[in-house]
Write a protein that holds these residues in place. Structure first.
Motif, short mmCIF file in Angstrom:
data_model
loop_
_atom_site.label_atom_id
_atom_site.label_comp_id
_atom_site.label_asym_id
_atom_site.label_seq_id
_atom_site.Cartn_x
_atom_site.Cartn_y
_atom_site.Cartn_z
N MET A 137 0.85 -1.19 0.00
CA MET A 137 0.00 0.00 0.00
C MET A 137 0.89 1.25 0.00
O MET A 137 1.80 1.34 0.82
N ASP A 138 0.60 2.15 -0.87
CA ASP A 138 1.30 3.43 -0.89
C ASP A 138 0.74 4.28 0.25
O ASP A 138 -0.41 4.71 0.21
N ARG A 139 1.56 4.53 1.28
CA ARG A 139 1.10 5.31 2.43
C ARG A 139 1.34 6.81 2.25
O ARG A 139 1.00 7.60 3.12
N GLN A 140 1.89 7.21 1.11
CA GLN A 140 2.05 8.63 0.82
C GLN A 140 1.59 8.93 -0.61
O GLN A 140 2.33 9.47 -1.42
N PRO A 141 0.33 8.64 -0.88
CA PRO A 141 -0.20 8.95 -2.21
C PRO A 141 -0.52 10.44 -2.32
O PRO A 141 -0.52 11.16 -1.32
N ALA B 93 -7.32 3.49 1.05
CA ALA B 93 -6.90 2.39 1.92
C ALA B 93 -7.62 1.09 1.57
O ALA B 93 -6.99 0.02 1.51
N PHE B 94 -8.93 1.18 1.32
CA PHE B 94 -9.69 -0.04 1.07
C PHE B 94 -9.42 -0.68 -0.29
O PHE B 94 -9.90 -1.76 -0.58
N GLN B 95 -8.60 -0.05 -1.10
CA GLN B 95 -8.10 -0.71 -2.31
C GLN B 95 -7.03 -1.74 -1.94
O GLN B 95 -6.67 -2.60 -2.75
N HIS B 96 -6.51 -1.64 -0.69
CA HIS B 96 -5.37 -2.46 -0.27
C HIS B 96 -5.59 -3.24 1.02
O HIS B 96 -4.89 -4.23 1.25
N VAL B 97 -6.48 -2.79 1.86
CA VAL B 97 -6.68 -3.41 3.17
C VAL B 97 -8.17 -3.66 3.41
O VAL B 97 -9.03 -3.04 2.78
#
Length: 180
Positions: free
Chosen positions: A1-5, A118-122
């Motif tokens: 997950m990219d946490r700095q999009p 976030a929900f695209q990844h988690v």
């Protein structure tokens, strides 16, 4: 997950926090009213803010919240504590916005786009908030976050601090107040 999009909403650009944002963000954080219910109630002091800013940069998930029209930084937020196991989860927190943004729907607008990312990844997003930070607790409940039975004990400035956990899962987000 990219946490700095870099995320955009109708009124906001949410982008990676950078060193060049330090003074502009301090101008927001220097308002003691922002921190009056927060366990770290003195983040308006420069040296305390600088430690928070440095921690945010080091976290790899800190974001600047920028007014799309003026280009001015109006706050900050963060994706933190990412875990890819069991469907994945991430924490969203460390959010603060200048007082002029309060009650204008900025926080829900920001959280909607952050949660969608976030929900695209988690499968689960967690929030951790001080037990006496009623403003943030009410804001979390307004976006559909549910308080769990988990909590965390700590200390700040020699005093006991209790953090409560809230969460939103992918399903409740899709049918909750931020769905759309």
């Amino acid at each position: 997950m990219d946490r700095q999009p870099t995320l955009e909403t109708e009124r906001l650009v949410i982008r990676p926090l950078a060193e060049v944002d330090r003074d502009g963000l301090f101008a927001v954080a220097a308002d003691p009213a922002l921190w009056e219910q927060h366990p770290a109630h003195d983040r308006w002091r420069r040296e305390v803010f600088d430690a928070l800013f440095d921690e945010g940069i080091a976290s790899g998930g800190a974001l600047a919240v920028v007014d799309k029209v003026t280009g001015r930084i109006i706050g900050s937020t963060r994706y933190d504590r990412y875990d890819a196991e069991d469907g994945g989860k991430v924490e969203i927190g460390w959010t603060f916005l200048e007082r002029e943004c309060w009650g204008k729907g900025i926080n829900p607008e920001m959280k909607r786009t952050m949660l969608a990312h976030a929900f695209q990844h988690v499968a689960l997003v967690e929030f951790r908030v001080g037990d006496t930070n009623y403003r943030s607790r009410y804001a979390l409940e307004a976006i559909g976050a549910v308080r769990t039975d988990r909590y965390e004990l700590g200390k700040y400035d020699g005093k006991r601090v209790v953090h409560l956990y809230y969460e939103i899962d992918r399903t409740s987000f899709a049918s909750g107040p931020l769905a759309g």
